[in-house]
Design an enzyme around this catalytic site. Structure first.
Site, mmCIF file in Angstrom:
data_model
loop_
_atom_site.group_PDB
_atom_site.id
_atom_site.type_symbol
_atom_site.label_atom_id
_atom_site.label_comp_id
_atom_site.label_asym_id
_atom_site.label_seq_id
_atom_site.Cartn_x
_atom_site.Cartn_y
_atom_site.Cartn_z
ATOM 1 N N SER A 88 0.855 -1.187 0.000
ATOM 2 C CA SER A 88 0.000 0.000 0.000
ATOM 3 C C SER A 88 0.887 1.231 0.000
ATOM 4 C CB SER A 88 -0.913 0.017 1.240
ATOM 5 O OG SER A 88 -1.438 1.322 1.472
ATOM 6 N N GLY A 89 0.605 2.179 -0.883
ATOM 7 C CA GLY A 89 1.409 3.386 -0.950
ATOM 8 C C GLY A 89 1.260 4.269 0.276
ATOM 9 N N SER A 90 0.015 4.578 0.670
ATOM 10 C CA SER A 90 -0.185 5.470 1.819
ATOM 11 C C SER A 90 0.346 4.836 3.100
ATOM 12 C CB SER A 90 -1.663 5.832 1.974
ATOM 13 O OG SER A 90 -2.455 4.685 2.182
ATOM 14 N N GLY A 256 -1.990 5.456 -2.876
ATOM 15 C CA GLY A 256 -0.779 5.289 -3.666
ATOM 16 C C GLY A 256 -0.945 4.267 -4.765
ATOM 17 N N THR A 257 -1.576 3.132 -4.442
ATOM 18 C CA THR A 257 -1.749 2.098 -5.457
ATOM 19 C C THR A 257 -2.747 2.538 -6.525
ATOM 20 O OG1 THR A 257 -3.277 1.016 -3.902
ATOM 21 C CG2 THR A 257 -1.058 0.106 -4.071
#
Length: 341
Positions: A88-90, A256-257
């Site tokens: 996960s980006g965040s 983010g993804t």
């Protein structure tokens, strides 16, 4: 009374609860194996922190664990209401900030680089520190690609919908918000969630998806609404966006993804080239910037290498006590992992 410690953070409005201590060593010789142990044998920590009275489904949890890869400064296991995503980006932005603020990685003025170990593998991170405050974090996004481009599906109550499907750490349905009559403003949040749920449900009933290398990574859970794209400079673009992650839940950030998925789609359509960037803007005017670095053809798929940039803020640090007599707490497998770190 058993307890463990937390650092609550947020990136773009998405709250990530970083578990910083009080958890026993987990079995498994990789972070991925440790994640699978939690998922299959000890899901109580996730349930505790994402449900009342301690949490809500809109939050995420990141458990810090010792790295298994010697190149990494720390490992982390991501927990969300839909389960255990491998990336996960965040959550990576928030975890990177937490390891700096807790001293796991020494905070230094200027730019510094280090690695984290996610269930998806090693993640490169670059942080910028000014006046002892983490001002920004840039992290690797997973290699992203388009599985399905502009397919049609009949959705009850909505009619025929055009959608694409991307993989960027999870499978995403991607739809044009304007085609569906949305302006992507906060007042549309409930209608966006209901619309996304209907589309995702229809796709799940008709199709299943498999990653070209990882195989079965679960059903398609997410949907990304795409707004109009504007040019803000040479090779720099901006677009309002909204990401659905669970029934009734539109992320406070663009994710983010979700941003990585958008890069893959724009590249496939010829709208983005290596070195270009896209700033996605959420319903709450929070922003992530995705940068495309390269693309390569792997079998049937054009795979995009990318990074995500944003900022995480520390909200508080606290500890949670586990009262085994509290009827609101399910201790059935929670005590398997609570203990001295």
């Amino acid at each position: 009374m058993p307890s463990f410690s937390l650092m609550d953070t947020h990136a773009g409005g998405d709250v990530s609860r970083i578990v910083t201590g009080g958890i026993k060593p987990l079995p498994g010789n990789t972070v991925r194996a440790q994640m699978e142990y939690l998922r299959d044998e000890a899901d109580g920590l996730r349930r505790l922190l994402l449900t009342e009275p301690h949490g809500i489904p809109e939050m995420s949890v990141d458990l810090l664990v010792p790295p298994c890869d010697p190149r990494a400064a720390a490992g982390y296991i991501i927990m969300e209401v839909m389960g255990y995503p491998i990336y996960s980006g965040s959550n990576t932005l928030c975890t990177a900030t937490a390891v700096l603020e807790t001293g796991i990685v020494e905070k230094r003025e200027g730019r510094q680089s280090f690695n984290l170990e996610a269930p998806a593998g090693l993640v490169q991170v670059e942080a910028e520190v000014r006046n002892n405050i983490v001002q920004s974090v840039t992290c690797e996004g997973l290699p992203s690609y388009i599985d399905t481009h502009r397919a049609l599906i009949e959705v009850p109550g909505l009619g025929e919908i055009t959608y694409s499907v991307a993989y960027s750490g999870g499978f995403y349905a991607m739809v044009d918000a304007t085609e569906l009559g949305f302006k992507l403003v906060l007042e549309e949040q409930e209608r966006l969630a209901a619309c996304a749920h209907a589309i995702v449900t229809a796709i799940q009933l008709k199709h299943s998806y498999s990653h070209y290398h990882l195989g079965d990574v679960g059903p398609l859970p997410f949907l990304h609404f795409m707004g109009p794209v504007e040019t803000i400079g040479p090779g720099r673009y901006r677009s309002p966006s909204a990401t659905y992650v669970h029934p009734g839940v539109i992320c406070r950030s663009t994710t983010g993804t979700g941003t990585s998925a958008r890069l893959a789609l724009m590249n496939l359509q010829g709208d983005l080239k290596p070195g270009d960037s896209l700033e996605t803007v959420s319903l709450r005017n929070t922003r992530f910037t995705g940068t495309m670095h390269s693309s390569s053809q792997l079998g049937l798929h054009r795979v995009v290498e990318n990074t995500i940039s944003g900022r995480s803020h520390v909200l508080n640090q606290t500890s949670i006590n586990i009262d085994q007599d509290d009827p609101m707490i399910d201790c059935s497998d929670l005590l398997k992992v609570i203990g001295n770190a």
